[in-house]
Design an enzyme around this catalytic site. Sequence first.
Site, PDB file in Angstrom:
ATOM      1  N   LYS A  64       0.862  -1.190   0.000  1.00 13.26           N
ATOM      2  CA  LYS A  64       0.000   0.000   0.000  1.00 13.26           C
ATOM      3  C   LYS A  64       0.885   1.220   0.000  1.00 13.26           C
ATOM      4  O   LYS A  64       1.993   1.210   0.541  1.00 13.26           O
ATOM      5  CB  LYS A  64      -0.881  -0.004   1.247  1.00 13.26           C
ATOM      6  CG  LYS A  64      -2.005   1.013   1.218  1.00 13.26           C
ATOM      7  CD  LYS A  64      -3.120   0.564   0.276  1.00 13.26           C
ATOM      8  CE  LYS A  64      -4.467   0.697   0.865  1.00 13.26           C
ATOM      9  NZ  LYS A  64      -5.430  -0.285   0.434  1.00 13.26           N
TER      10      LYS A  64
HETATM   11  N1  GLU Z   1      -7.458   0.001  -2.554  1.00 19.41           N
HETATM   12  C1  GLU Z   1      -8.256  -1.173  -2.726  1.00 19.41           C
HETATM   13  C2  GLU Z   1      -8.217  -2.016  -1.462  1.00 19.41           C
HETATM   14  O1  GLU Z   1      -7.981  -1.518  -0.395  1.00 19.41           O
HETATM   15  C3  GLU Z   1      -7.929  -1.933  -4.003  1.00 19.41           C
HETATM   16  C4  GLU Z   1      -6.524  -2.456  -4.106  1.00 19.41           C
HETATM   17  C5  GLU Z   1      -6.179  -3.049  -5.472  1.00 19.41           C
HETATM   18  O2  GLU Z   1      -7.026  -3.067  -6.355  1.00 19.41           O
HETATM   19  O3  GLU Z   1      -5.021  -3.467  -5.618  1.00 19.41           O
HETATM   20  O4  GLU Z   1      -8.497  -3.179  -1.491  1.00 19.41           O
END
Ligand code: GLU
Length: 418
Positions: free
Chosen positions: A106
């Site tokens: 992230k």
């Molecule tokens: N930000 C989204 C989550 O927290 C999607 C992450 C992604 O598609 O890699 O799951």
Amino acid sequence: MTNEVNPFESLQEQIDDAAAFLDARPDEIERLKYPERVLETNLTVELDDGSTEVFRAYRSQFNGDRGPYKGGIRYHPGVDSAEVKALSGWMVYKCAAVGIPYGGGKGGIAVNPNDLSESELERLTRAFATELRPFIGADRDIPAPDVNTGQREMNWIKDTYETLENTTEPGVITGKAIESGGSAGRVEATGRSVMLVSREAFDYLGWDISEATVAIQGYGNAGSVAAALLDDLGANIVAVSDSSGAIHNPDGMDASAVKDHKLETGTVSGYEEATESMTNEDLLTMDVDLLVPAALENAIDERLAREVSADIIVEAANGPLTPNADEVLADSDVHVFPDILANAGGVTVSYFEWVQNRQRFHWTEQRVNDELERIITEAFEDLVDVYESADVPNFRTAMYVVAIRRVLQSARESGVWA
Ligand code: GLU
């Protein structure tokens, strides 16, 4: 909402809670509680008036045992190292919970995007992409949208990466616009899995979702799509909110009309069919059948959990409940269906996007939605299997048991090198 609870410590507590039900050595669990590496950097950006400003930016690569790191990029003033580390860890267990071949990562920038013009945002995003370039790649680490980012930012990152690498590699990032290699159904995917998990949860408990009253905290991409799809199932959306406050109508509201109102005015407040306005806290403690927190972490802490009157909570946000809130809710028989399953639709359709990018092939929206439904309902069955066979206190711990087992299995198969 409380700022005192550190989300990284919450993640570690959730892992420890599940470890008690796993046959694992302490050292095996220890390495699952910390990121493998965290990039922390400064981005210096020229503003439109010619001045420059410095922004803090992060990317945490938590665990890569099951595949490339995967997870979004968030633009929010509250972004810091603890938040990004927690969110990257939740991605590991989310991908494992639904069985897609990724680890977790992230990233984020501490910024309020509303303070910047579009060209300033583009320079900021391209500066971040330049810093990220050595760390990301279609087989290494694949970013995606998160809070306050979407197709536009993903396209800028893809373009910056491809230009610097002198290649075309759309699979380096997901959540792109369709013509830039995005997937049908990706924008709706998070809200769709929230709907699917709510449907399965009601079914499992023997309750009728078409009779349900629903309150939704947060009306961004996840909350507004979940509202519309739950509305389609016949549920009654009686309250919704955003950072400006909440609106209520005991007879239910048309979720799409509320979304149009928000698109026009920037907020849900002032929607003409609402009979009453209230605070976010009032909404979170309303007597409804289904409560969907779809905003940020720590929305419900221990104090607020004592006031919650909903029967079922389905978490659209990442980490909306603190561990102490979880305990209070388990004691009062509120059924909580965890984020790592409920909002996994986003990353699951990101996975489909990446598969399509690698095959240079395009799936129909129907195929995307059918495959998503299969993956989410199978993961729900895995959750129920553990919930019924192990003496776990709640659905969250059951889902973590499923997920950690998969990560451990893969780590054990790889062995220890040196
Ligand atoms: N930000 C989204 C989550 O927290 C999607 C992450 C992604 O598609 O890699 O799951």
